[in-house]
Design an enzyme around this catalytic site. Structure first.
Site, mmCIF file in Angstrom:
data_model
loop_
_atom_site.group_PDB
_atom_site.id
_atom_site.type_symbol
_atom_site.label_atom_id
_atom_site.label_comp_id
_atom_site.label_asym_id
_atom_site.label_seq_id
_atom_site.Cartn_x
_atom_site.Cartn_y
_atom_site.Cartn_z
ATOM 1 N N GLY A 11 0.787 -1.222 0.000
ATOM 2 C CA GLY A 11 0.000 0.000 0.000
ATOM 3 C C GLY A 11 0.820 1.273 0.000
ATOM 4 O O GLY A 11 0.370 2.310 0.492
ATOM 5 N N SER A 12 2.025 1.245 -0.552
ATOM 6 C CA SER A 12 2.808 2.495 -0.589
ATOM 7 C C SER A 12 2.163 3.505 -1.525
ATOM 8 O O SER A 12 2.197 4.706 -1.276
ATOM 9 C CB SER A 12 4.262 2.219 -1.007
ATOM 10 N N ARG A 64 -15.496 -14.755 -10.311
ATOM 11 C CA ARG A 64 -15.133 -13.338 -10.381
ATOM 12 C C ARG A 64 -16.356 -12.438 -10.281
ATOM 13 O O ARG A 64 -16.325 -11.399 -9.627
ATOM 14 C CB ARG A 64 -14.374 -13.046 -11.686
ATOM 15 N N MET A 89 -4.109 -7.192 -6.993
ATOM 16 C CA MET A 89 -3.642 -8.245 -7.891
ATOM 17 C C MET A 89 -4.788 -9.123 -8.390
ATOM 18 O O MET A 89 -4.688 -10.338 -8.393
ATOM 19 C CB MET A 89 -2.591 -9.100 -7.172
ATOM 20 N N ARG A 90 -5.909 -8.473 -8.728
ATOM 21 C CA ARG A 90 -7.049 -9.227 -9.263
ATOM 22 C C ARG A 90 -7.524 -8.566 -10.542
ATOM 23 O O ARG A 90 -7.491 -7.350 -10.670
ATOM 24 C CB ARG A 90 -8.210 -9.222 -8.253
ATOM 25 N N ASN A 106 -5.634 2.270 -12.815
ATOM 26 C CA ASN A 106 -4.645 1.328 -12.294
ATOM 27 C C ASN A 106 -3.258 1.895 -12.534
ATOM 28 O O ASN A 106 -3.050 2.670 -13.473
ATOM 29 C CB ASN A 106 -4.769 -0.029 -12.997
ATOM 30 N N HIS A 108 0.696 0.647 -13.183
ATOM 31 C CA HIS A 108 1.484 -0.525 -13.555
ATOM 32 C C HIS A 108 2.961 -0.130 -13.593
ATOM 33 O O HIS A 108 3.295 0.918 -14.173
ATOM 34 C CB HIS A 108 1.035 -1.059 -14.923
ATOM 35 N N SER A 135 3.162 3.393 -15.525
ATOM 36 C CA SER A 135 2.034 3.896 -16.305
ATOM 37 C C SER A 135 0.777 3.915 -15.448
ATOM 38 O O SER A 135 0.516 2.934 -14.728
ATOM 39 C CB SER A 135 1.757 2.975 -17.505
ATOM 40 N N ASP A 144 -3.736 -4.798 -17.892
ATOM 41 C CA ASP A 144 -2.797 -3.671 -18.105
ATOM 42 C C ASP A 144 -2.894 -3.142 -19.531
ATOM 43 O O ASP A 144 -1.885 -2.736 -20.123
ATOM 44 C CB ASP A 144 -1.363 -4.133 -17.806
#
Ligand code: GRF
Length: 203
Positions: A11-12, A64, A89-90, A106, A108, A135, A144
């Site tokens: 969580g940085s 999902r 990570m989902r 998001n 990446h 990105s 991504d």
């Protein structure tokens, strides 16, 4: 910007967003932090900041879609209308994306479209790139693969590995993610096809 932040780990990036909101640089209200992993340290960061947290262990859900229904409910229950994935990570489903159209971002740790997936830093280091980076993109159905909002470059060296390069990239992640979120907050982002336009700041 009423924001839900989705995490799975340290969580940085979340911490950076929390700090920018606290300093007034990012005009957002972090309504909720969700983790799919109970042990994610980012949950501790949220608690320290007085932000509501929800843990949704993905193993508790049939598929999902089932997981995403719980995720959508938690986000809506806390009044969030935009979603920042930060080390989440989902993969989310099209149903989730249709619930928050144009509002799911998001980060990446690579210069997309290079090195998508869960080991972008390591893949870039092993490839021997000389320029790496990160990105922020709108999330689409792929991995991504959504339209890119902002990128930053960092130098990479032959002596780098995933960890050393990853640490250098992370520093830039913490700069571009709050910037992207501030543009979203100001309503300055529009995507036309793959292109993302940032409107000039209001006078
Ligand atoms: C970051 O490198 C991010 O780019 C990737 O996972 C890592 C999350 O780090 N998706 P943190 O949990 O925000 O510290």
């Amino acid at each position: 910007l009423n924001l839900a932040v989705l995490i799975s780990g340290s969580g940085s990036n979340l911490q950076c967003i929390i700090d920018r909101v606290a300093s007034g640089a990012l005009h957002a209200d972090i309504r909720l932090v969700v983790s799919n992993r109970p042990e994610a340290f980012g949950l501790e960061r949220a608690r320290k900041a007085g932000i509501p947290t929800v843990v949704l262990p993905h193993g508790n859900y049939l598929d999902r879609e089932d997981f995403d229904r719980a995720l959508i409910a938690a986000i809506r229950d806390h009044g969030a209308d935009a979603v920042a994935m930060a080390g989440f990570m989902r993969m989310v489903t099209p149903m989730f994306l249709q619930t928050f159209p144009g509002r799911v971002l998001n980060i990446h740790p690579a210069l997309l479209p290079s090195f998508p997936g869960t080991h972008g830093q390591r893949d870039a280091a092993e490839y021997g790139v000389r320029i790496a980076g990160c990105s922020v993109h709108f999330v689409d159905e792929g991995m991504d693969s959504g339209p890119i909002i902002i990128q930053a470059a960092v130098p990479a060296f032959p002596t780098d590995n995933g960890e050393t390069l990853g640490a250098r990239i992370l520093t830039m992640e913490h700069r571009i993610y709050p910037q992207a979120l501030q543009w979203l907050s100001e309503g300055r982002l529009s995507a036309q096809g793959r292109k993302v336009f940032v409107a000039p700041a209001a006078r």
